[in-house]
Structure formats: C-alpha cells, structure tokens
Design an enzyme around this catalytic site. Structure first.
Site, PDB file in Angstrom:
ATOM      1  N   GLY A   1       0.256  -1.355   0.076  1.00 32.30           N
ATOM      2  CA  GLY A   1      -0.040  -0.049   0.030  1.00 32.30           C
ATOM      3  C   GLY A   1       1.051   0.838  -0.376  1.00 32.30           C
ATOM      4  O   GLY A   1       2.138   0.701  -0.529  1.00 32.30           O
ATOM      5  N   ASN A   2       0.151   1.815   0.095  1.00 29.26           N
ATOM      6  CA  ASN A   2       0.667   3.353   0.242  1.00 29.26           C
ATOM      7  C   ASN A   2       0.042   4.462   1.903  1.00 29.26           C
ATOM      8  O   ASN A   2      -0.595   4.404   2.138  1.00 29.26           O
ATOM      9  CB  ASN A   2       1.230   4.153  -0.942  1.00 29.26           C
ATOM     10  CG  ASN A   2      -0.961   4.434  -0.988  1.00 29.26           C
ATOM     11  OD1 ASN A   2      -1.175   5.243  -1.132  1.00 29.26           O
ATOM     12  ND2 ASN A   2      -1.174   4.092  -2.618  1.00 29.26           N
TER      13      ASN A   2
END
Ligand code: CTP
Ligand code: CA
Length: 237
Positions: free
Chosen positions: A33-34
């Site tokens: 993810g980020n």
C-alpha cells in the site's frame, strides 16, 4: 485567503475524482500500500460539489474522516481496493465527465501472483522475494484517448529537495503524460500524505506553471478547479 463567494462554474457538469491509495494483495492478510489518506481527494469532492457539479468519488481505502466528509456532502462514492479495480471504474465512469481528477495514489506494481493462502514465515526462511508486475497506468490511458471538452487532472507526488527540483520533476512527468493539468506536490518528511495542509504547483500540458497554491487541501482543490474551469471556458468558446 478564505473565499467570500463560491463560483457555480461546474453547475450541471460531472466531475469524477479518484481518492485514497490502492492496496495490492500479497496474500489474504497482507498488501502493498501507500500513505495516501484520501484527504486531498475528499477536498476536491467537496469543492466540486459546492461549485454545482455532480460528483462521483472512486475511493481507494480512504481514511474514515475524509470518507465521512464525502458522505456528508451527498457525493456518490464507489469503493475500490486495487489499481486494477480503480482502472475498471475510471474506464466505466470517465466517458461522461467534464473533469477527471486523478488524486489517488495508485500502485505502479502489484504482486504477480497473490497467494490464496497466507504465507508462512517458517516455510520461507530468512529472505522473501516477491515478483511484481506493472499495473495499468490509468492517467496515461485517459490522456492517450482525449475526449473533447473533458479536462484531465493528474498529480505528481515527488520527493524534491526544493521548489526548482519539484517543477523539473513535474515537467518531466507532464512531458511523458501530457494531462491538461498536473498538480505537483512535495511528499516525504511529513509533507503531503495525511496532512491537513498542502502546497502545490499546477502546470499545464506544455509545462507552464499556471498556479501556485499553499494552504488547506480545500484551498488547493479550489485553485486547481479554478484552473480547470478556465480551460473548460476556453474550450467551449
Ligand atoms: N497513476 C495512474 N495509474 C497508475 C499510477 C499512477 O493513473 N498505475 C496516476 C496517479 O493517480 C497520478 C499520476 O498518475 O495522478 C502520477 O502519479 P505518480 O505516482 O506521481 O507518478 P507516476 O507517473 O506513477 O511515476 P512515478 O511513481 O514513477 O514517479
Ligand atoms: Ca507512481
């Protein structure tokens, strides 16, 4: 500066916004993810709705607070998880939009073969290598197939040392993917992701700086929508 009057320049127009950050599954419990919270995308949704637009947000894993803001504004929200899901929804909804705002942080790579069963560390040993494959570049796809009268706004999140480097990196990005507007912002060192404030430089497709704004994410959104409105008016003539 606070606005005194909100222009209703998007009355009756459809605005499509991607917001948040995609998650690419590694196995049923883990993902790549980020750090995107979805706050900037939510600010765009509220700003566009206030200008009279019919707004749809494609929301990738938005934080609860910006998601609640979007719901309270009466904006349609479509939830997605991965870059592939986001790409499919954009493809479905971008055709009828006057403005597409690609504020989401979209994964560039995803695990080639997400596992159906949880990875077990004792079966893996001391190192783990994951094979990743490129995801579809949604913005590049939109820009490659322009629709007359539609403005596409891309973003460039960059770890730049100073304002000059930020503009240089953004110019390189807009040369590669000539979106109608490119919103460049510095990230890293506590800036950008998750913050309530943002600072952005807006370039047009030729790399010219058309706006520079620093303030709340809502103020950034309004400055970008001002620039998009100018382009829409220019095109309608
Ligand atoms: N984007 C997209 N599809 C992807 C990756 C990014 O549509 N698979 C969009 C983002 O929503 C954003 C813009 O492309 O509007 C730029 O994203 P950014 O990550 O800053 O740049 P990239 O072109 O992906 O280049 P890099 O990450 O290598 O800097
Ligand atoms: Ca990227």
């Amino acid at each position: 500066a606070a606005r005194t009057a909100v222009p209703r320049d998007l009355e009756g127009r459809r605005v499509l916004i991607t917001a948040g950050g995609t998650r690419e599954p590694i196995d049923p419990v883990r993902f790549l993810g980020n750090r995107s919270s979805g706050k900037q995308g939510a600010a765009f949704a509220l700003a566009a709705a206030a200008r009279g637009a019919e707004v749809t947000v494609i929301a990738a894993n938005m934080d609860a607070a910006p998601a609640a803001d979007v719901a309270a504004a009466g904006v349609t929200r479509v939830d997605v998880e991965t870059a592939a899901e986001l790409a499919a929804r954009v493809q479905e909804l971008a055709g009828s939009a006057s403005v597409v705002v690609m504020a989401a942080a979209v994964a560039d790579f995803a695990p080639a073969e997400p596992r159906e069963r949880k990875l077990k560390k004792d079966e893996l040993g001391e190192t783990l290598e994951l094979a990743l494959v490129r995801t579809p570049d949604v913005l590049a796809e939109l820009v490659a197939h322009p629709v007359p009268g539609r403005i596409v706004v891309g973003f460039a999140a960059e770890t730049a040392r100073d304002a000059d480097e930020l503009v240089a990196l953004a110019r390189a990005k807009v040369a590669r993917t000539p979106a109608d507007l490119l919103v460049a912002n510095a990230v890293g060192g506590g800036r950008g992701f998750g913050a309530d404030e943002n600072a952005a430089t807006v370039l047009d497709r030729t790399g010219r700086v058309v706006a520079q704004v620093s303030g709340s994410k809502r103020e950034v959104a309004d400055a970008v929508l001002d620039a998009a409105g100018d382009l829409l008016v220019g095109r309608d003539e």
